[in-house]
Motif scaffolding. Structure first.
Motif, PDB file in Angstrom:
ATOM      1  N   THR A 204       0.824  -1.211   0.000  1.00  0.00           N
ATOM      2  CA  THR A 204       0.000   0.000   0.000  1.00  0.00           C
ATOM      3  C   THR A 204       0.860   1.264   0.000  1.00  0.00           C
TER       4      THR A 204
ATOM      5  N   ALA B  69       2.142   1.628  -3.709  1.00  0.00           N
ATOM      6  CA  ALA B  69       1.099   1.876  -4.709  1.00  0.00           C
ATOM      7  C   ALA B  69       0.330   3.171  -4.476  1.00  0.00           C
TER       8      ALA B  69
ATOM      9  N   TYR C 185      -4.652   4.907  -5.564  1.00  0.00           N
ATOM     10  CA  TYR C 185      -3.547   3.984  -5.779  1.00  0.00           C
ATOM     11  C   TYR C 185      -3.226   3.869  -7.258  1.00  0.00           C
TER      12      TYR C 185
ATOM     13  N   ALA D  72      -2.948  -5.681  -8.640  1.00  0.00           N
ATOM     14  CA  ALA D  72      -2.826  -5.990  -7.214  1.00  0.00           C
ATOM     15  C   ALA D  72      -3.044  -7.479  -6.971  1.00  0.00           C
TER      16      ALA D  72
ATOM     17  N   LEU E 210      -7.590  -1.739  -2.052  1.00  0.00           N
ATOM     18  CA  LEU E 210      -6.664  -1.771  -3.182  1.00  0.00           C
ATOM     19  C   LEU E 210      -7.226  -2.609  -4.330  1.00  0.00           C
TER      20      LEU E 210
END
Length: 239
Positions: free
Chosen positions: A172, A175, A191, A198, A233
């Motif tokens: 995290t 990104a 992100y 992901a 995400l």
């Protein structure tokens, strides 16, 4: 740890582990120059190198020195040519998995930090390629064969647990899109990664969850994959 007097006594190793920063910085710069060469390094080349680098970390005895050395060793990934990156990372993980159970309690924190920095460095490299599918696949292969192999009982569970604990944190961070609104309570996080990209990065953990024979490992990796940050995400639009 397994010892090799010829490695331990080399000036290079002593300089990298030095507590005075100028000496250590000079050694790091020399190493970066060497590793940035366009030559193709062999697995044997990097395994010998990592034997020395591991011992450097073993020798470092002050918290600030340990933190800086972990950062400096992880920064090596940034200067290595693409044709050598995964040979280098494979040598790192081979060394860490081999030596993990020999690390005593007083030294464990600094090696856990080194692993965290290498997870971040690997993800940063993948990010710079635009999460290229082939590059991500190569990184996944290294993780699946070495630290996250689901059924190899000779590999340390402690390292598996550590990777499960830190992976979402580091993913995290890498990104996340930094914006002027960061820090505001109502700011929505963005992100620079698609849900598909992901998900591709999670394949080693999905495989571990599915195939591990160790119930605590399965429990921990399942909790990791259900992490709220990860769910965000996986459904976040690309920034």
């Amino acid at each position: 740890m397994s010892s090799d007097n010829s490695i331990q006594q080399t000036p290079f190793v002593k300089q990298l582990a030095a507590n005075d920063r100028p000496t250590r910085d000079k050694a790091v710069e020399s190493l970066k120059t060497y590793l940035s060469s366009s030559r193709t390094f062999t697995q044997s080349d990097f395994l010998k190198l990592w034997k020395g680098l591991f011992y450097c970390m073993w020798l470092s005895d002050r918290a600030r020195t340990q933190q800086r050395l972990a950062d400096e060793l992880a920064s090596l990934v940034d200067v290595i040519k693409p044709n050598n990156v995964f040979t280098f990372l494979e040598a790192f993980w081979t060394t860490i998995t081999r030596e993990w159970t020999s690390i005593d309690a007083l030294r464990m924190d600094k090696f856990m930090l080194l692993v965290r920095r290498y997870v971040a460095a690997s993800l940063r490299y993948l990010y710079k390629t635009g999460w290229n599918e082939e590059v991500v696949r190569k990184n996944n292969e290294v993780l699946e064969v070495l630290p996250l192999h689901p059924t190899n009982g000779k590999l340390p569970d402690g390292l598996r647990y550590h990777l499960i604990d830190i992976y979402v944190d580091e993913l995290t961070k890498i990104a996340k899109v930094e914006s002027e609104e960061d820090g505001e309570e109502d700011a929505e996080e963005e992100y620079d990664i698609t849900p598909e990209q992901a998900e591709a990065l999670l394949k080693p953990f999905r495989k571990l969850q599915k195939e591990t024979l160790t119930k605590p490992i399965k429990k921990n990796v399942t909790e990791m994959l259900e992490d709220d940050r990860l769910q965000l995400l996986l459904k976040a639009p690309s920034g």
